[in-house]
Design a protein around this motif. Structure first.
Motif, PDB file in Angstrom:
ATOM      1  N   PRO A 215       0.823  -1.225   0.000  1.00 39.04           N
ATOM      2  CA  PRO A 215       0.000   0.000   0.000  1.00 39.04           C
ATOM      3  C   PRO A 215       0.851   1.267   0.000  1.00 39.04           C
ATOM      4  O   PRO A 215       1.961   1.289   0.523  1.00 39.04           O
ATOM      5  CB  PRO A 215      -0.828  -0.122   1.279  1.00 39.04           C
ATOM      6  CG  PRO A 215      -0.183  -1.155   2.108  1.00 39.04           C
ATOM      7  CD  PRO A 215       0.586  -2.049   1.194  1.00 39.04           C
ATOM      8  N   ARG A 216       0.297   2.293  -0.632  1.00 37.68           N
ATOM      9  CA  ARG A 216       0.928   3.606  -0.616  1.00 37.68           C
ATOM     10  C   ARG A 216       0.716   4.205   0.755  1.00 37.68           C
ATOM     11  O   ARG A 216      -0.414   4.200   1.272  1.00 37.68           O
ATOM     12  CB  ARG A 216       0.199   4.490  -1.634  1.00 37.68           C
ATOM     13  CG  ARG A 216       1.085   5.232  -2.595  1.00 37.68           C
ATOM     14  CD  ARG A 216       0.184   6.088  -3.465  1.00 37.68           C
ATOM     15  NE  ARG A 216       0.137   7.448  -2.908  1.00 37.68           N
ATOM     16  CZ  ARG A 216       0.976   8.393  -3.277  1.00 37.68           C
ATOM     17  NH1 ARG A 216       1.886   8.156  -4.184  1.00 37.68           N
ATOM     18  NH2 ARG A 216       0.901   9.595  -2.755  1.00 37.68           N
ATOM     19  N   LEU A 217       1.789   4.711   1.353  1.00 36.34           N
ATOM     20  CA  LEU A 217       1.676   5.241   2.716  1.00 36.34           C
ATOM     21  C   LEU A 217       0.856   6.530   2.735  1.00 36.34           C
ATOM     22  O   LEU A 217       0.885   7.312   1.784  1.00 36.34           O
ATOM     23  CB  LEU A 217       3.073   5.517   3.285  1.00 36.34           C
ATOM     24  CG  LEU A 217       3.989   4.301   3.454  1.00 36.34           C
ATOM     25  CD1 LEU A 217       5.362   4.741   3.972  1.00 36.34           C
ATOM     26  CD2 LEU A 217       3.365   3.280   4.411  1.00 36.34           C
ATOM     27  N   THR A 218       0.116   6.722   3.810  1.00 36.43           N
ATOM     28  CA  THR A 218      -0.569   8.002   4.009  1.00 36.43           C
ATOM     29  C   THR A 218       0.483   9.062   4.354  1.00 36.43           C
ATOM     30  O   THR A 218       1.638   8.721   4.634  1.00 36.43           O
ATOM     31  CB  THR A 218      -1.565   7.911   5.178  1.00 36.43           C
ATOM     32  OG1 THR A 218      -0.822   7.657   6.385  1.00 36.43           O
ATOM     33  CG2 THR A 218      -2.574   6.791   4.968  1.00 36.43           C
ATOM     34  N   GLN A 221       1.977   8.380   7.744  1.00 35.51           N
ATOM     35  CA  GLN A 221       2.877   7.218   7.695  1.00 35.51           C
ATOM     36  C   GLN A 221       4.181   7.575   6.988  1.00 35.51           C
ATOM     37  O   GLN A 221       5.268   7.178   7.402  1.00 35.51           O
ATOM     38  CB  GLN A 221       2.214   6.061   6.951  1.00 35.51           C
ATOM     39  CG  GLN A 221       1.150   5.312   7.747  1.00 35.51           C
ATOM     40  CD  GLN A 221       0.469   4.259   6.888  1.00 35.51           C
ATOM     41  OE1 GLN A 221       0.114   4.509   5.732  1.00 35.51           O
ATOM     42  NE2 GLN A 221       0.285   3.076   7.444  1.00 35.51           N
ATOM     43  N   ILE A 245      -2.676   5.568  17.109  1.00 38.84           N
ATOM     44  CA  ILE A 245      -3.879   4.910  17.609  1.00 38.84           C
ATOM     45  C   ILE A 245      -4.040   3.557  16.910  1.00 38.84           C
ATOM     46  O   ILE A 245      -3.415   3.308  15.869  1.00 38.84           O
ATOM     47  CB  ILE A 245      -5.136   5.796  17.395  1.00 38.84           C
ATOM     48  CG1 ILE A 245      -5.337   6.114  15.902  1.00 38.84           C
ATOM     49  CG2 ILE A 245      -4.995   7.098  18.187  1.00 38.84           C
ATOM     50  CD1 ILE A 245      -6.615   6.874  15.633  1.00 38.84           C
ATOM     51  N   THR A 246      -4.861   2.693  17.457  1.00 41.33           N
ATOM     52  CA  THR A 246      -5.034   1.367  16.853  1.00 41.33           C
ATOM     53  C   THR A 246      -5.528   1.530  15.423  1.00 41.33           C
ATOM     54  O   THR A 246      -6.349   2.399  15.140  1.00 41.33           O
ATOM     55  CB  THR A 246      -6.055   0.514  17.631  1.00 41.33           C
ATOM     56  OG1 THR A 246      -7.184   1.316  17.928  1.00 41.33           O
ATOM     57  CG2 THR A 246      -5.470  -0.043  18.902  1.00 41.33           C
ATOM     58  N   SER A 247      -5.001   0.686  14.534  1.00 41.17           N
ATOM     59  CA  SER A 247      -5.404   0.705  13.127  1.00 41.17           C
ATOM     60  C   SER A 247      -4.932   1.948  12.384  1.00 41.17           C
ATOM     61  O   SER A 247      -5.491   2.305  11.361  1.00 41.17           O
ATOM     62  CB  SER A 247      -6.931   0.645  13.002  1.00 41.17           C
ATOM     63  OG  SER A 247      -7.308  -0.591  12.501  1.00 41.17           O
ATOM     64  N   SER A 248      -3.903   2.622  12.900  1.00 40.29           N
ATOM     65  CA  SER A 248      -3.423   3.807  12.192  1.00 40.29           C
ATOM     66  C   SER A 248      -2.319   3.431  11.208  1.00 40.29           C
ATOM     67  O   SER A 248      -1.791   4.287  10.510  1.00 40.29           O
ATOM     68  CB  SER A 248      -2.911   4.843  13.200  1.00 40.29           C
ATOM     69  OG  SER A 248      -1.849   4.301  13.964  1.00 40.29           O
ATOM     70  N   GLY A 249      -1.970   2.154  11.141  1.00 35.23           N
ATOM     71  CA  GLY A 249      -0.991   1.715  10.160  1.00 35.23           C
ATOM     72  C   GLY A 249       0.443   1.680  10.661  1.00 35.23           C
ATOM     73  O   GLY A 249       1.383   1.846   9.878  1.00 35.23           O
ATOM     74  N   LYS A 250       0.628   1.439  11.948  1.00 38.91           N
ATOM     75  CA  LYS A 250       1.983   1.346  12.493  1.00 38.91           C
ATOM     76  C   LYS A 250       2.734   0.173  11.857  1.00 38.91           C
ATOM     77  O   LYS A 250       3.878   0.297  11.461  1.00 38.91           O
ATOM     78  CB  LYS A 250       1.948   1.147  14.018  1.00 38.91           C
ATOM     79  CG  LYS A 250       1.387   2.338  14.779  1.00 38.91           C
ATOM     80  CD  LYS A 250       1.479   2.141  16.290  1.00 38.91           C
ATOM     81  CE  LYS A 250       0.533   1.074  16.832  1.00 38.91           C
ATOM     82  NZ  LYS A 250      -0.897   1.378  16.668  1.00 38.91           N
ATOM     83  N   GLU A 252       2.411  -1.222   9.034  1.00 39.87           N
ATOM     84  CA  GLU A 252       2.816  -0.931   7.664  1.00 39.87           C
ATOM     85  C   GLU A 252       4.085  -0.066   7.640  1.00 39.87           C
ATOM     86  O   GLU A 252       4.954  -0.248   6.786  1.00 39.87           O
ATOM     87  CB  GLU A 252       1.664  -0.239   6.919  1.00 39.87           C
ATOM     88  CG  GLU A 252       1.858  -0.124   5.425  1.00 39.87           C
ATOM     89  CD  GLU A 252       2.059  -1.468   4.730  1.00 39.87           C
ATOM     90  OE1 GLU A 252       1.336  -2.426   5.070  1.00 39.87           O
ATOM     91  OE2 GLU A 252       2.946  -1.568   3.864  1.00 39.87           O
ATOM     92  N   ILE A 400      -6.574   4.089   9.395  1.00 38.86           N
ATOM     93  CA  ILE A 400      -6.601   3.775   7.962  1.00 38.86           C
ATOM     94  C   ILE A 400      -8.055   3.506   7.573  1.00 38.86           C
ATOM     95  O   ILE A 400      -8.780   2.817   8.286  1.00 38.86           O
ATOM     96  CB  ILE A 400      -5.760   2.513   7.668  1.00 38.86           C
ATOM     97  CG1 ILE A 400      -4.306   2.718   8.079  1.00 38.86           C
ATOM     98  CG2 ILE A 400      -5.882   2.098   6.208  1.00 38.86           C
ATOM     99  CD1 ILE A 400      -3.516   3.709   7.269  1.00 38.86           C
TER     100      ILE A 400
HETATM  101  P1  ADP Z   1      -1.732  -0.723  13.495  1.00 37.05           P
HETATM  102  O1  ADP Z   1      -0.502  -1.551  13.513  1.00 37.05           O
HETATM  103  O2  ADP Z   1      -1.457   0.728  13.760  1.00 37.05           O
HETATM  104  O3  ADP Z   1      -2.868  -1.222  14.350  1.00 37.05           O
HETATM  105  P2  ADP Z   1      -1.937  -1.707  10.803  1.00 37.05           P
HETATM  106  O4  ADP Z   1      -0.592  -1.393  10.252  1.00 37.05           O
HETATM  107  O5  ADP Z   1      -2.223  -3.115  11.172  1.00 37.05           O
HETATM  108  O6  ADP Z   1      -2.299  -0.740  12.006  1.00 37.05           O
HETATM  109  O7  ADP Z   1      -2.998  -1.190   9.723  1.00 37.05           O
HETATM  110  C1  ADP Z   1      -4.368  -1.435   9.851  1.00 37.05           C
HETATM  111  C2  ADP Z   1      -4.895  -1.922   8.527  1.00 37.05           C
HETATM  112  O8  ADP Z   1      -4.737  -0.931   7.508  1.00 37.05           O
HETATM  113  C3  ADP Z   1      -4.186  -3.155   8.026  1.00 37.05           C
HETATM  114  O9  ADP Z   1      -5.135  -4.017   7.438  1.00 37.05           O
HETATM  115  C4  ADP Z   1      -3.222  -2.620   6.980  1.00 37.05           C
HETATM  116  O10 ADP Z   1      -2.950  -3.580   5.971  1.00 37.05           O
HETATM  117  C5  ADP Z   1      -3.966  -1.435   6.409  1.00 37.05           C
HETATM  118  N1  ADP Z   1      -3.078  -0.367   5.952  1.00 37.05           N
HETATM  119  C6  ADP Z   1      -2.033   0.144   6.622  1.00 37.05           C
HETATM  120  N2  ADP Z   1      -1.476   1.165   5.928  1.00 37.05           N
HETATM  121  C7  ADP Z   1      -2.195   1.309   4.790  1.00 37.05           C
HETATM  122  C8  ADP Z   1      -2.122   2.211   3.689  1.00 37.05           C
HETATM  123  N3  ADP Z   1      -1.197   3.166   3.604  1.00 37.05           N
HETATM  124  N4  ADP Z   1      -3.042   2.056   2.711  1.00 37.05           N
HETATM  125  C9  ADP Z   1      -3.977   1.105   2.784  1.00 37.05           C
HETATM  126  N5  ADP Z   1      -4.096   0.235   3.789  1.00 37.05           N
HETATM  127  C10 ADP Z   1      -3.234   0.321   4.813  1.00 37.05           C
END
Ligand code: ADP
Ligand code: ZN
Length: 754
Positions: A215-218, A221, A245-250, A252, A400
């Motif tokens: 995935p392309r980073l936000t 990120q 926060i949870t689900s913020s893409g750490k 990734e 995310i």
């Molecule tokens: P965290 O570790 O902060 O809880 P995750 O890295 O597991 O979050 O990301 C949550 C979800 O979002 C995962 O399913 C992940 O694959 C997806 N995700 C993370 N970064 C991106 C992104 N830049 N674009 C699309 N999806 C993403």
């Protein structure tokens, strides 16, 4: 492996895995000259024991001990070092800091499979030497002359051309001689091969599924990625606190940063709490990185040895593992990631009582590699370090996919229970929300905090609580066996029908266990399917996985469980999460109890609202106005930290000071208490002499005052900094050895006060 200096060295310093503060010099006999290496294992005579295992930590030309009095090394077990110089230095630091011996620290740094030199299991494999089609033809020809050989050949072709000899014989119903005959015909070869695959995914019964789209980073990120990879590229030590926060893409961010590390030909270590080391996590990393090594407690010794050997040979780009993976001997550490850095499980609760985060930071510094600490709810220690500029903080503030964090409603259970004879575990508000979710075909999780808490029996009139006669902890009620049981030692007794103190007939159950909540749920929702998960029902890991799978696939609508379900789960169809008893952690005798409560609630709230259906969290509590509960309800880490830090400062608790806990334990209470008092008096004196505000608290009975018949008394050292802690402990070193009958345990930077 002998270079000139090792060949010349006649004396080896050896660290033993015994609680002895020094290392011992041994003579390297001529027959072993050049075979003993620094960082390798040796067998040496010690005291009246003929042989003990030790680690050679230095080779030198001479010793202060007269040569005639030196004993000889018996045997050298390694011709290659097991420890890199950096790990040797880290272990040396651990020994000083955590008050253990050098040998004990080295021992902890080595998986048991490696220590014992666990051998790889091998077995005979039959391998087809012709194509499967040719084998079929040959089998037809052989059929009339030698039906056994024919069957074996056909079975081997059906099994894909190779199989363990034993399995093949079973499948074909043949004997060993027929395999030998096929071998003579040149159709089959028989080879000794390792039984277990080196592939860590195979250990978990998984297959790699390479990810093609990354995935392309936000923007958020990307900023974190840039900062981390800047340190990676320059090989510069720095600690980056990734607060997201949870689900913020750490995750990734970790994955893409590690990709950069691998591109540079270096390795990354990723530490996760044991509980997050699920097959899903392993598969996730396996999808990105083919050369992955995994270290966790469920591996067999030989599997651990394999993984470790691969790591040491540089065959793994990424090592993912629990606490002890911090010692993974990667040749060139490029990045260390510690996910969920606030988790207590990074602290080892047996000697050496090290914190993997702190050892990790030291190691990374020696290795010139950056560290990423990731968390939605950083420990106040790490947060404080980011405020003072010691760490660099990066924030990920958005989820995310843009789903907001779910609304959290606080329900005051005092109002729910007031004036009622019967106590309902589910408040009216929670019940209504559950009905709403279930009617829409959505799912519910009910979370019961059991850290230090479980259903117990108390007297409504005098408050008497039944405790374990051996361990002094409250006995928990188990409906199935209709008994009270101790979670420490297993003691059981029948629940009394009247109060042993005041004789009131109505001694009652209080608190909430998973079984009690389950019963209430079945009563209120008889037509729904509920699954219960706690340590009683999930002793087997398989059962745990099966239950989660059943819930994930929608076979059950309600999941009831303890804190084990609060982590790492991702069920988009869950729209109501109930926290049954939010404040039990607040009653633990621990200065971090509010921090624990906040972390737990934030964690739970993060488990819901992940899907398009949104979600809500209902928090039931008797203390609705407690700041940790209030801040968690608003998802407001800064507010929590803003409230808690001044309290810590005022009380001079960490992060505004350092602590050590000293536990004395033994079978005779008077002895234990007397020694604890003697120790406290000595430390009081040392503190006064030091004059920097260092204090001794106690001695007091430990919150869990007895374990398996041993009495426990503890004292706490509270100092302005770790230097003072070290000084005081070193001053008390002789006393900390304890008299006979009293064992003294020192826990530096304790995370548990029980
Ligand atoms: P965290 O570790 O902060 O809880 P995750 O890295 O597991 O979050 O990301 C949550 C979800 O979002 C995962 O399913 C992940 O694959 C997806 N995700 C993370 N970064 C991106 C992104 N830049 N674009 C699309 N999806 C993403
Ligand atoms: Zn009573």
């Amino acid at each position: 492996m002998a270079d000139d200096s090792t060949a010349a060295a006649r004396i080896a310093s050896v660290a033993l895995n015994l609680p002895l503060s020094k290392t011992f010099d041994y003579l390297v006999p001529d027959r072993l000259r050049g075979q003993v290496v620094v960082g390798g294992r040796v067998r040496v005579p010690f005291g009246n024991r003929r042989q003990v295992l030790g680690y050679c930590v230095e080779l030198k030309p001479s010793s202060p001990v007269p040569e005639g009095r030196l004993k000889e090394i018996e045997r050298s077990l390694d011709d290659q070092p097991l420890f890199t110089p950096v790990i040797l230095r880290a272990a040396r630091w651990m020994a000083d800091y955590y008050q253990c011996s050098f040998g004990e620290a080295l021992h902890a740094a080595l998986p048991s499979g490696v220590r014992k030199g666990a051998r790889r299991l091998r077995a005979r494999f039959a391998v087809l030497q012709v194509t499967c089609a040719e084998a079929e033809r040959a089998a037809d020809e052989l059929f009339s002359r030698s039906p056994a050989q024919s069957k074996a050949l056909r079975a081997l072709a059906l099994m894909g051309g190779q199989a363990r000899a034993g399995e093949l014989r079973r499948a074909a119903g043949t004997s060993r001689p027929s395999l030998d005959a096929l071998k003579r015909r040149g159709l089959v070869s028989v080879e000794l091969r390792p039984v277990e695959s080196e592939d860590p995914l195979a250990h978990a019964g998984l297959q790699a599924q390479p990810v093609t789209t990354v995935p392309r980073l936000t923007d958020e990120q990307q900023a974190a990625y840039n900062l981390i990879t800047d340190r990676v590229k320059r090989g510069r030590f720095d600690v980056v606190l990734l607060q997201g926060i949870t689900s913020s893409g750490k995750t990734e961010v970790y994955l893409q940063s590690i990709t950069e590390v691998v591109r540079m030909g270096r390795q990354a270590i990723v530490l996760v709490p044991e509980i997050s080391l699920t097959p899903q996590t392993v598969q996730h990393f396996g999808g990105r990185f083919q050369r992955l090594a995994v270290l966790h407690s469920r591996l067999t010794e030989s599997q651990r040895r394999q993984q470790w050997d691969r790591i040491r040979r540089g065959e793994a780009d990424v090592v993912i593992g629990a606490r002890s993976a911090i010692f993974a001997p990667v040749p060139a550490l490029g990045l260390l990631v510690i996910d969920e850095e606030h988790e207590n499980s990074f602290k080892q609760e047996t000697t050496p009582r090290y914190h993997a985060r702190d050892v990790g930071i030291l190691r990374a510094q020696l290795d010139n590699a950056p560290v990423v600490l990731g968390s939605a709810t950083p420990s106040l220690e790490s947060y404080h370090n980011s405020l003072t500029g010691k760490y660099t903080r990066v924030l990920l503030t958005r989820r995310i996919g843009g789903h907001p964090l779910p609304p959290v409603e606080v329900v005051d259970m005092r109002e729910e229970w007031a004036g009622r004879g019967r106590v309902r575990p589910l408040s009216r508000r929670l019940e209504a929300c559950m009905r709403g979710s279930l009617a829409r075909g959505e799912q519910v999780i009910l979370f019961i905090n059991r850290r230090g808490f479980a259903p117990f029996i108390h007297c409504l009139r005098c408050g008497f609580v039944v405790k374990c006669p051996r361990c002094a902890v409250t006995l928990n009620f188990h409906r199935k066996i209709n008994a009270l049981a101790c979670h420490y030692c297993g003691f059981q007794q029948r629940p009394p029908s009247e109060c042993p103190e005041c004789g009131l007939a109505g001694i009652r159950f209080a608190g909430m266990g998973t079984e009690r909540v389950e019963a209430a749920v079945r009563e209120l929702f008889p037509e729904r399917t509920a699954i219960r998960m706690d340590s009683d029902t999930t002793r087997a890991r398989r059962a745990h996985q099966e239950k989660l799978a059943a819930f994930g696939s929608g076979q059950a609508e309600i999941l009831i469980g303890t804190q084990m379900i609060a982590k790492g789960l991702d069920f988009p169809n869950v729209t109501t999460v109930g926290v049954m008893n939010a404040d039990v952690a607040l009653h633990l005798p621990d200065f971090r109890s509010r921090e624990r409560t906040f972390q737990l609630l934030a964690q739970v709230a993060g488990r819901t609202g992940r899907g398009p259906a949104g979600g809500q969290v209902i928090v039931q509590t008797f203390m609705p106005r407690d700041p940790s509960i209030q801040a968690a309800a608003r998802h407001d880490y800064e507010a929590f930290a803003g409230y808690e830090l001044p309290h810590r400062r005022e009380m001079r608790y960490p992060p505004f000071g350092r602590m050590a806990r000293i536990i004395c334990r033994g079978y005779r209470r008077e002895r234990v208490e007397a020694y604890a008092a003697q120790l406290a008096a000595a430390l009081h004196k040392f503190c006064r002499e030091l004059g920097d505000g260092s204090q001794v608290l106690g001695p007091a009975p430990a919150p869990v005052a007895q374990i398996r018949g041993r009495h426990r008394s503890h004292l706490l050292l509270k100092c302005p900094d770790s230097g003072s802690v070290q000084r005081l402990l070193n001053q008390a070193r002789e006393l900390l050895k304890g008299p006979s009958g009293v064992k003294v345990v020192v826990d530096v930077d304790p995370v548990s006060m029980l």
